[in-house]
Design an enzyme around this catalytic site. Structure first.
Site, PDB file in Angstrom:
ATOM      1  N   GLY A 107       3.591   3.808   5.217  1.00 24.20           N
ATOM      2  CA  GLY A 107       4.673   3.540   6.295  1.00 24.20           C
ATOM      3  C   GLY A 107       5.285   1.977   6.021  1.00 24.20           C
ATOM      4  O   GLY A 107       5.897   1.684   6.932  1.00 24.20           O
ATOM      5  N   LEU A 108       4.979   1.490   4.795  1.00 21.55           N
ATOM      6  CA  LEU A 108       5.624   0.163   4.502  1.00 21.55           C
ATOM      7  C   LEU A 108       6.720   0.054   3.615  1.00 21.55           C
ATOM      8  O   LEU A 108       6.856  -0.844   3.069  1.00 21.55           O
ATOM      9  CB  LEU A 108       4.351  -0.819   4.211  1.00 21.55           C
ATOM     10  CG  LEU A 108       3.232  -0.937   5.062  1.00 21.55           C
ATOM     11  CD1 LEU A 108       2.135  -1.949   4.814  1.00 21.55           C
ATOM     12  CD2 LEU A 108       3.677  -1.382   6.559  1.00 21.55           C
ATOM     13  N   PRO A 116       0.790  -1.263   0.104  1.00 22.47           N
ATOM     14  CA  PRO A 116      -0.056   0.019  -0.068  1.00 22.47           C
ATOM     15  C   PRO A 116       0.842   1.262   0.024  1.00 22.47           C
ATOM     16  O   PRO A 116       2.017   1.396   0.753  1.00 22.47           O
ATOM     17  CB  PRO A 116      -0.904   0.041   1.475  1.00 22.47           C
ATOM     18  CG  PRO A 116      -0.767  -1.546   1.680  1.00 22.47           C
ATOM     19  CD  PRO A 116       0.433  -1.882   0.867  1.00 22.47           C
ATOM     20  N   PRO A 117       0.480   2.429  -0.803  1.00 22.74           N
ATOM     21  CA  PRO A 117       1.337   3.386  -0.771  1.00 22.74           C
ATOM     22  C   PRO A 117       1.051   4.413   0.376  1.00 22.74           C
ATOM     23  O   PRO A 117      -0.065   4.358   1.032  1.00 22.74           O
ATOM     24  CB  PRO A 117       0.957   4.113  -2.187  1.00 22.74           C
ATOM     25  CG  PRO A 117      -0.323   3.731  -2.437  1.00 22.74           C
ATOM     26  CD  PRO A 117      -0.618   2.328  -1.950  1.00 22.74           C
ATOM     27  N   ALA A 119      10.553   3.695  -1.098  1.00 16.12           N
ATOM     28  CA  ALA A 119      11.809   3.154  -1.138  1.00 16.12           C
ATOM     29  C   ALA A 119      12.077   1.829  -2.280  1.00 16.12           C
ATOM     30  O   ALA A 119      12.692   1.726  -2.806  1.00 16.12           O
ATOM     31  CB  ALA A 119      12.571   2.889   0.063  1.00 16.12           C
ATOM     32  N   ALA A 120      10.875   0.972  -2.133  1.00 19.33           N
ATOM     33  CA  ALA A 120      10.782  -0.278  -2.970  1.00 19.33           C
ATOM     34  C   ALA A 120      10.930   0.200  -4.316  1.00 19.33           C
ATOM     35  O   ALA A 120      11.542  -0.427  -5.374  1.00 19.33           O
ATOM     36  CB  ALA A 120       9.916  -1.071  -2.602  1.00 19.33           C
ATOM     37  N   ASP A 142      14.701   2.770   5.129  1.00 15.35           N
ATOM     38  CA  ASP A 142      13.806   2.088   3.923  1.00 15.35           C
ATOM     39  C   ASP A 142      14.755   1.595   2.859  1.00 15.35           C
ATOM     40  O   ASP A 142      14.195   0.706   2.199  1.00 15.35           O
ATOM     41  CB  ASP A 142      12.589   3.104   3.576  1.00 15.35           C
ATOM     42  CG  ASP A 142      11.716   3.175   4.575  1.00 15.35           C
ATOM     43  OD1 ASP A 142      11.740   2.948   5.926  1.00 15.35           O
ATOM     44  OD2 ASP A 142      10.629   3.815   4.295  1.00 15.35           O
TER      45      ASP A 142
END
EC number: 2.7.1.36
Length: 324
Positions: A107-108, A103-104, A112-113, A154
């Site tokens: 906080g996950l 989910p954008p 960065a990914a 991240d």
């Protein structure tokens, strides 16, 4: 040069240490089994971004059409592209296709990914995939545009995967978890926020507190070290207590919200060993540590107060190239 390349990187949860890591405290971060994939295809005109979550955006290549207004969504990608160009990669027209299971703005680590997967796929398209060290440096250029003052945690976990002890300016340390019989529950408040805004707010409160804030930061660093030992020893009960304490410290600096606290207390009431926000706060996600036999009760407890909830496994693998 190849016509296309694809790469992916994992999302993450911060077990303890968000915000405090910005000023040198320890953070414990874990990659999760949800990934974001980027496919880069050469051709077309300029740069085109296509994403089911972010929409479609386009811009001229850097140095061309300078007067054109660039969408804020594309600016981090352009920063990555400039960094790649500085390392000798040619700048060519291309399309960026983003497919995300993360989910954008929750906080996950989706941002960065995305930067990591883009940098890796673009460099691979040129036949010279970036090393882990260069991948970190290039992706950080995009994160600086997206978040202002990113800690780097991240990007580090997106590149490396696993569970890491991270302190800014030092080499990350791999942690071998000894935990068994527990799982993480992740619940999204559904409230979107800009990480940069929350980081700046927390830093302003810390500055306003003056010397008193140094004790908060020392406490955060100490409990992060305790969390590291608890994870290695497999002491889930102690880790849960530490997570609860970490939530209190984050709340003291203004990172929490009503939506976050509601999910935290719903999880704790449902049997969580510990629960706290993960990431910047003000919204985004909450994580809870549950014994495996009790996580279903945890899921039921957050249905009404979250936009989505899921259990999260630890992803040992970081960024990787993928076949079509």
């Amino acid at each position: 040069m190849r016509r296309a390349a694809r790469a992916s990187a994992p999302g993450k949860v911060i077990i303890v240490g968000e915000h405090f890591v910005v000023r040198g405290s320890l953070a414990i971060v874990a990659a999760i089994g949800r990934r974001l994939r980027v496919t880069v295809r050469s051709g077309g005109k300029g740069i085109v971004l296509e994403s089911s979550m972010l929409g479609r955006h386009s811009a001229p290549l850097p140095g061309q059409g300078a007067a054109a207004k660039v969408s804020p969504v594309l600016e981090p990608y352009i920063a990555v592209l400039r960094s790649l160009a500085a390392r000798g990669y040619s700048v060519v027209p291309h399309t960026i296709l983003v497919e995300s299971g993360i989910p954008p703005r929750a906080g996950l680590g989706s941002s960065a990914a995305s930067m990591v997967a883009y940098a890796l796929s673009y460099s691979a398209m040129h036949g010279d995939p970036l090393s882990a060290e260069d991948l970190y440096s290039v992706a950080m250029e995009g994160e600086k545009i997206a978040h202002g003052k990113p800690s780097g945690v991240d990007v580090t976990i997106a590149v490396r995967g696993g569970v890491l002890a991270y302190r800014r300016g030092e080499n990350p340390v791999d942690i071998r978890p000894g935990l068994t019989g527990v799982t993480l529950l992740v619940a999204d408040t559904g409230v979107e926020r800009r990480t940069r805004d929350v980081v700046e707010h927390v830093l302003s409160i810390a500055d306003a507190l003056g010397e008193a804030s140094t004790y908060i930061y020392r406490a955060a660093d100490l409990i992060a070290r305790e969390a590291l030992h608890a994870i290695e020893k497999g002491d889930a009960e102690r880790l849960g207590l530490i997570m609860n304490a970490a939530q209190g410290l984050l709340s003291s600096l203004g990172a929490s919200s009503l939506e976050i606290e509601t999910l935290v207390y719903r999880m704790r009431s449902a049997g969580a060993l510990g629960a706290k926000l993960t990431g910047a706060g003000w919204g985004g996600c909450v994580i809870g540590l549950f014994k495996e036999g009790e996580v279903e009760r945890g899921l039921e407890s957050v249905v009404e107060s979250s936009s989505q909830a899921f259990t999260a496994s630890i992803a040992e693998e970081g960024a990787r190239l993928e076949e079509f």
